[in-house]
Design an enzyme around this catalytic site. Structure first.
Site, PDB file in Angstrom:
ATOM      1  N   GLU A 123       0.838  -1.203   0.000  1.00  0.00           N
ATOM      2  CA  GLU A 123       0.000   0.000   0.000  1.00  0.00           C
ATOM      3  C   GLU A 123       0.870   1.249   0.000  1.00  0.00           C
ATOM      4  OE1 GLU A 123      -2.422   1.458  -0.845  1.00  0.00           O
ATOM      5  OE2 GLU A 123      -4.038   1.578   0.624  1.00  0.00           O
ATOM      6  N   ASP A 124       0.362   2.319  -0.582  1.00  0.00           N
ATOM      7  CA  ASP A 124       1.117   3.570  -0.629  1.00  0.00           C
ATOM      8  C   ASP A 124       1.145   4.256   0.735  1.00  0.00           C
ATOM      9  OD1 ASP A 124      -1.610   4.161  -0.700  1.00  0.00           O
ATOM     10  OD2 ASP A 124      -1.495   5.482  -2.438  1.00  0.00           O
ATOM     11  N   PHE A 175      -1.649  16.156   4.304  1.00  0.00           N
ATOM     12  CA  PHE A 175      -1.997  15.498   3.046  1.00  0.00           C
ATOM     13  C   PHE A 175      -0.814  15.597   2.092  1.00  0.00           C
ATOM     14  CE2 PHE A 175      -4.128  14.415  -0.844  1.00  0.00           C
ATOM     15  CZ  PHE A 175      -4.958  13.387  -0.413  1.00  0.00           C
TER      16      PHE A 175
HETATM   17  P1  IMP Z   1      -7.502   5.150   4.801  1.00  0.00           P
HETATM   18  O1  IMP Z   1      -8.597   4.168   4.502  1.00  0.00           O
HETATM   19  O2  IMP Z   1      -8.007   6.345   5.547  1.00  0.00           O
HETATM   20  O3  IMP Z   1      -6.312   4.517   5.489  1.00  0.00           O
HETATM   21  O4  IMP Z   1      -7.032   5.763   3.430  1.00  0.00           O
HETATM   22  C1  IMP Z   1      -6.137   5.113   2.643  1.00  0.00           C
HETATM   23  C2  IMP Z   1      -6.135   5.684   1.255  1.00  0.00           C
HETATM   24  O5  IMP Z   1      -6.460   7.086   1.244  1.00  0.00           O
HETATM   25  C3  IMP Z   1      -4.760   5.580   0.687  1.00  0.00           C
HETATM   26  O6  IMP Z   1      -4.598   4.370  -0.009  1.00  0.00           O
HETATM   27  C4  IMP Z   1      -4.687   6.773  -0.233  1.00  0.00           C
HETATM   28  O7  IMP Z   1      -5.227   6.439  -1.484  1.00  0.00           O
HETATM   29  C5  IMP Z   1      -5.580   7.784   0.412  1.00  0.00           C
HETATM   30  N1  IMP Z   1      -4.808   8.726   1.217  1.00  0.00           N
HETATM   31  C6  IMP Z   1      -4.751   8.838   2.563  1.00  0.00           C
HETATM   32  N2  IMP Z   1      -3.936   9.823   2.943  1.00  0.00           N
HETATM   33  C7  IMP Z   1      -3.448  10.361   1.799  1.00  0.00           C
HETATM   34  C8  IMP Z   1      -2.525  11.417   1.533  1.00  0.00           C
HETATM   35  O8  IMP Z   1      -1.969  12.098   2.408  1.00  0.00           O
HETATM   36  N3  IMP Z   1      -2.294  11.658   0.214  1.00  0.00           N
HETATM   37  C9  IMP Z   1      -2.849  10.971  -0.798  1.00  0.00           C
HETATM   38  N4  IMP Z   1      -3.708   9.962  -0.583  1.00  0.00           N
HETATM   39  C10 IMP Z   1      -4.006   9.672   0.699  1.00  0.00           C
HETATM   40 MG    MG Z   2      -4.753   4.414  -2.274  1.00  0.00          MG
END
Ligand code: IMP
Ligand code: MG
Length: 172
Positions: free
Chosen positions: A97-98, A150
């Site tokens: 995951e990124d 972000f």
């Molecule tokens: P989560 O479900 O809140 O953990 O969100 C995960 C997904 O949100 C990641 O795979 C990203 O695609 C996106 N995301 C969360 N934070 C960032 C950020 O700072 N920049 C870009 N994408 C983000």
């Molecule tokens: Mg993502």
């Protein structure tokens, strides 16, 4: 939204990926035959750099999920928009995951893949924002922990923009 500050340059990214690869090369042996599952789209850049530094056999597959919400906030309601081609029962799966933010997207994907009975299922994330976590999720291998900002670049987007930046930058 504009680029405010570079928080990870190309050299630091390279070092981070190299360290993660070294760790993984100590965990998996060549006969483990790992299915590397990159979560689309954000992890594509990281996964392609990482996999070229792995010394064990790797198969590559992709999964995509979309979560309903605004461009910078996840709602936690996740829908799989592209599923695996590979049957993972009995296989060693490495989810790539990124960035892990609230963890809701990854928790959902992990539960889904767990229900298919892989032999092992581990998570490798390039970036982690631990202060934002809303689930109890173990990230087995983490690249860099970052503050609650972000970020874009190195695969990460804001409204599908900036994925091609070679560094990671804060926007605001
Ligand atoms: P989560 O479900 O809140 O953990 O969100 C995960 C997904 O949100 C990641 O795979 C990203 O695609 C996106 N995301 C969360 N934070 C960032 C950020 O700072 N920049 C870009 N994408 C983000
Ligand atoms: Mg993502």
């Amino acid at each position: 939204m504009e680029i405010k500050e570079i928080i990870l340059g190309e050299k630091e990214i390279e070092l981070t990926v190299r360290n993660l690869a070294r760790e993984l090369n100590g965990v998996y042996k060549d006969d483990d035959k790992v299915v590397l599952v990159a979560i689309l789209k954000g992890s594509v850049v990281f996964a392609s750099d990482l996999m070229r530094k792995l010394s064990f056999s790797v198969e590559l597959d992709f999964i995509a999920a979309s979560s309903y919400g605004s461009s910078t906030q996840t709602s936690g309601v996740v829908r799989i928009t592209r599923d695996l081609d590979t049957a993972i029962a009995g296989r060693n799966v490495l989810l790539v995951e990124d960035i892990v933010d609230t963890g809701l997207t990854l928790s959902y994907i992990k539960k889904l893949l767990d229900s298919r009975n892989p032999k092992t299922l581990r998570i490798c994330a390039f970036l982690d924002k631990p202060s934002r976590r809303k689930t109890d999720l173990t990230i087995d291998y983490t690249g860099v922990k970052i503050p609650d900002k972000f970020v874009v670049g190195y695969g990460l987007d804001w409204n599908e923009k900036y994925r091609n930046l070679p560094h990671v930058a804060v926007i605001g």
